[in-house]
Design an enzyme around this catalytic site. Structure first.
Site, PDB file in Angstrom:
ATOM      1  CG  ASP A 141      -2.330   0.510   0.854  1.00  8.05           C
ATOM      2  OD1 ASP A 141      -2.384   1.681   0.432  1.00  8.05           O
ATOM      3  OD2 ASP A 141      -3.352  -0.191   1.009  1.00  8.05           O
ATOM      4  CG  HIS A 194      -5.268   3.649  -0.245  1.00  8.46           C
ATOM      5  ND1 HIS A 194      -4.759   2.373  -0.302  1.00  8.46           N
ATOM      6  CD2 HIS A 194      -6.429   3.623  -0.940  1.00  8.46           C
ATOM      7  CE1 HIS A 194      -5.577   1.610  -1.021  1.00  8.46           C
ATOM      8  NE2 HIS A 194      -6.605   2.348  -1.422  1.00  8.46           N
ATOM      9  CB  SER A 232      -9.204   0.399  -1.742  1.00  8.29           C
ATOM     10  OG  SER A 232      -8.385   0.450  -2.868  1.00  8.29           O
TER      11      SER A 232
END
Ligand SMILES: *[C@@H]1O[C@H](CO)[C@@H](O)[C@H](O)[C@H]1NC(C)=O
Ligand SMILES: *[C@@H]1O[C@H](CO)[C@@H](O)[C@H](O)[C@H]1NC(C)=O
Ligand SMILES: *[C@@H]1O[C@H](CO)[C@@H](O)[C@H](O)[C@H]1NC(C)=O
Ligand SMILES: *[C@@H]1O[C@H](CO)[C@@H](O)[C@H](O)[C@H]1NC(C)=O
Ligand SMILES: *[C@@H]1O[C@H](CO)[C@@H](O)[C@H](O)[C@H]1NC(C)=O
Ligand SMILES: *[C@@H]1O[C@H](CO)[C@@H](O)[C@H](O)[C@H]1NC(C)=O
Ligand SMILES: *[C@@H]1O[C@H](CO)[C@@H](O)[C@H](O)[C@H]1NC(C)=O
Ligand SMILES: *[C@@H]1O[C@H](CO)[C@@H](O)[C@H](O)[C@H]1NC(C)=O
Length: 745
Positions: A156, A209, A522
């Protein structure tokens, strides 16, 4: 250390790999990008797969052998080394800077298998554990020790290590098999691994994220988590007791495949148990998809790999990350709403949502304003005087939505009602002013009301739980059928991915932390990664395919009140949207039977789909060759969901189930199908007397089109849905069945 003589000797054994195939690299870059790139530098990054080296060759040996493929160690006169990454676990291969014409030279060397031009991929909670039936100190969650002892790796954007979600209270030291290193501002028994593969050592998260996905998968218990007071409660990741290892492979501008592979390579070396990959990988044939290739090595070492289905829905066939060894996750809503309502002066109420909740609702009535020609509310087209003191209704907004709304509010508007996205999916965004988001359906009602200059009041009602219907498939969630892996139903499973609250770093472009609410497949992915970790903790010896089967065959086909799970248009969701259904973690821990698969099964499948060249690219085991393996068609793979051609003569596939429940148990087949589908199961009863026992059965499916019967979808993409459940006193092992006109017998 391997001697040069050893390497040379080994090269002689690579005769089976044809050195003449030189056009086998992917070059998907659009011509324009290509041109501008070549102007600045003749070199591109290529990922090159070569034949496997003997296992006793160390990393230096690998590196030296890879360098022997290169025209020189440095690219041009830049002095920069050509070799960027040297892989040893995902496959024998490397990433290097090469000019296009140099690739021909590399491809002629003995041992060369395939090269890919590097491409850039895009990135695509307090309440979700409860929504998924996980309650503190009870049942399965406690029994699984909240995932104790399991290592969840994530590829990530990095991680913000100081977030309270990554505190290690109650977490024991990592298992001794762990070989990874942690380079972060805080490493502890929760965050045991943090590495940057994007250059430099900084594993920190500038995007947010990675912090969000990590805390969803395995964040520790923290109290008082909320987003500016919304969704307040005790937050926890799904596997709150598990360890986290972050592999930073993405920056704000995306994730290079060569870097993703470096992350995969490191994660395999380090010894992670579960890999969570919330990245869009495009839809490519699996032997031209370096991520599909790299994850095969992870799965063959017992690592469960969980991936996002993609955010390109609701277009049919948009699913990505669709290799059969991956667990492919679709995104749905949860039963929570950040409620904000529009009360029309005719007494009608329209419920929307707002992330910025004005603390005191006012009773002031403002006229609604809507301009058909300016439906995108481009500020430059609006007149200050007309919008001042009004609630502006916007049907859609382009990329400049934030500045536009800012200007509209500055010009004195009383508020903005924004209808966006498709159907009933409202993807909430951070607006720091009075913006209420509604569905397009409600947006139309407001547009009509605005035409009569009707007045309205905005109220804010904070967080509502128990919203119905839920779950609902998010419009953006990518759909099957998979164009690359025909015969295998994708996506596999539906999990929460709409408006998910989880941890966030303090200073990013899109939020301030400590939490943020964002949407995507996601966000659905780490929910399943956490659940896989819980199962792994209870059943450390189960294969990745068995863990996947457990999650799929126990998924909920209907919602909590027994109704169909709906799609973004509130129609019954198809199997191509939800796969086996909505995940049910508590049941997944005890599936009764599993549909298992091993490397030989996948290898047989790859032979059927792609032949020897594909096998060499993906499997890298010189003792396996297609002539020695029996070919396995997609529909015949022992997958926990079933796809068959839709034919009028019965079409039969076989499946094998393994008993992982009570030693002695009896299962009876229960078939559900519309009148238009005839499903026969033989035998229709399975009697087990020991654990680990395997039983085979066959399923025959045929079409029975009577008058007035119709097929879902257009005729070319049409299919009919049914299901088979093996039912014992304690277990229901359910497989959805899609009979598709796309498949040929
Ligand atoms: C939930 O359980 C965990 C582990 O037992 C504990 O650390 C946490 O404080 C508990 N939270 C609540 C709200 O009970
Ligand atoms: C509100 O948002 C605008 C644009 O996104 C930004 O420029 C402004 O600083 C924000 N104001 C506050 C108080 O956060
Ligand atoms: C509208 O109002 C904004 C903010 O007050 C101001 O900056 C802008 O110049 C105004 N536009 C016109 C055309 O008056
Ligand atoms: C606000 O919430 C309360 C309690 O949750 C509920 O009874 C009420 O109907 C809600 N009002 C609106 C306008 O949604
Ligand atoms: C279940 O789905 C039906 C429609 O299929 C819907 O009417 C109902 O409200 C849903 N129940 C829940 C709990 O969401
Ligand atoms: C949707 O599913 C329900 C059962 O959950 C069924 O009763 C209904 O007929 C279905 N609707 C359509 C349009 O197929
Ligand atoms: C290659 O495949 C054979 C046959 O399944 C297996 O025994 C062997 O362990 C595999 N080798 C590697 C390096 O995985
Ligand atoms: C399925 O099983 C039946 C019965 O054992 C066997 O005759 C048949 O060949 C099998 N079909 C396939 C495709 O393996």
């Amino acid at each position: 250390m391997a001697s040069l003589a050893n390497l040379l000797l080994f090269l002689l054994f690579l005769g089976t790999f044809s050195p003449t195939t030189i056009f086998c690299f992917v070059n998907p870059a659009p011509a324009k990008v290509h041109e501008s790139a070549t102007k600045t530098s003749p070199y591109h990054t290529y990922i090159v797969i070569v034949g496997p080296l003997p296992t006793n060759i160390d990393e230096d040996g690998h590196r030296r052998w890879y360098e022997s493929f290169l025209p020189s160690l440095h690219a041009g006169d830049s002095g920069k080394p050509r070799l960027i990454h040297s892989y040893t676990k995902v496959f024998s291969g490397f990433a290097a800077k090469l000019a296009d014409r140099e690739l021909d030279i590399v491809a002629k060397k003995p041992g060369f298998i395939r090269a890919f031009r590097d491409r850039r991929r895009q990135l695509m909670t307090t309440h979700t554990p409860e929504f998924l039936g996980l309650r503190n100190n009870t049942g399965f969650w406690r029994d699984a020790g909240y995932g104790k002892g399991v290592i969840v790796g994530l590829l990530d954007t990095g991680i913000y290590p100081l977030h309270p979600s990554f505190d290690d209270h109650g977490i024991p030291p990592p298992p001794t098999k762990w070989k990874g290193t942690c380079k972060a501002a805080r490493c502890n028994n929760k965050l045991i691994g943090a590495r940057s593969l994007v250059g430099g050592e900084d594993s920190g998260d500038k995007v947010g994220h990675g912090t969000h996905t990590s805390s969803t998968a395995a964040g520790n218990f923290i109290s008082g988590a909320s987003y500016h007071g919304l969704g307040a409660g005790i937050a926890a990741g799904i596997a709150a007791g598990a360890h986290i290892a972050m592999y930073k492979v993405c920056t704000a501008s995306g994730c290079d495949e060569s870097t993703i592979l470096a992350g995969l390579d490191t994660a395999i070396k380090d010894g992670v148990d579960v890999l969570s990959i919330s990245l869009d990988t495009g839809s490519l044939s699996i032997d031209y998809d370096p991520v599909a290739v790299g994850t095969f090595s992870a799965v063959s070492r017992g690592i469960v790999v969980v991936c996002a289905a993609g955010n390109d829905g609701p277009v049919a066939g948009s699913v990505t990350n669709d290799a059969p060894w991956l667990l492919t996750v679709a995104a749905g809503s949860v039963d929570r709403s950040f409620r904000s309502s529009i009360h029309l002066s005719n007494g009608k109420r329209i419920d929307g949502e707002a992330l910025t909740q004005v603390t005191k609702s006012s009773s002031s009535v403002y006229p609604l304003h809507y301009e058909k020609k300016r439906l995108d509310c481009n500020y430059n087209d609006l007149d200050n005087n007309t919008i001042s003191g009004k609630i502006v209704v916007c049907a859609e907004m382009g990329p400049d939505v934030h500045p536009n709304i800012h200007h509209i509010m500055d010009a004195g508007a009383a508020g903005v009602v924004l209808s966006c996205y498709e159907g009933y999916t409202t993807v909430l965004r951070n607006f720091n002013s009075s913006v209420v988001q509604v569905t397009p359906v409600d947006g139309e009602v407001l547009e009509t009301s605005a035409a009569t200059s009707m007045g309205a009041t905005l109220t804010y009602n904070n967080t509502l739980i128990g919203v119905q219907p839920s779950p609902v498939v998010a419009s953006f969630s990518s759909r099957g059928p998979s164009p690359n892996t025909m015969g295998v139903l994708k996506p596999d499973i539906l999990a929460p991915g709409l408006n998910i609250l989880a941890a966030w770093p303090p200073n990013t472009e899109s939020g301030q932390g400590p939490s943020n609410i964002i949407s995507g497949t996601s966000m659905a992915t780490p929910h399943i990664s956490g659940i896989a970790a819980l199962i792994k903790s209870l059943h450390p010896d189960w294969s990745p395919a068995a863990i996947k089967s457990a999650i799929l065959t126990t998924a909920d086909a209907v919602n909590k009140t027994g109704g169909s799970i709906l799609d973004e248009n509130h129609k019954n969701a198809s199997l191509y949207a939800i796969g086996s259904g909505h995940v049910n973690p508590a049941k997944a821990a005890d599936p009764g039977l599993v549909y298992d698969l091993d490397i030989i099964d996948y290898a047989g499948y790859i032979c059927w789909l792609l032949g020897d060249k594909g096998l060499a690219t993906i499997v890298h085991n010189s003792s396996l060759t297609c002539p020695k393996l029996s070919k396995v068609k997609g529909i015949e793979l022992n997958y926990p969901t079933i796809m068959v051609p839709l034919t009028s003569t019965p079409f039969t596939v076989n499946r094998t189930v393994t008993n992982v429940g009570p030693e002695t148990s009896t299962y009876t087949a229960k078939v559900e199908a519309p009148k238009s589908l005839n499903i026969q199961v033989t035998p229709d009863k399975l009697v087990f007397s020991k654990s680990g026992e395997k039983k085979m059965f066959s399923i025959s499916v045929s079409r029975k089109l009577g008058r007035g019967e119709r097929i879902e979808g257009s005729s070319s993409m049409g299919h009919i849905e049914g299901s088979l459940s093996w039912v014992s006193r304690k277990h229901v092992v359910r497989s959805p069945i899609a009979a598709s006109t796309l498949l040929s017998p």
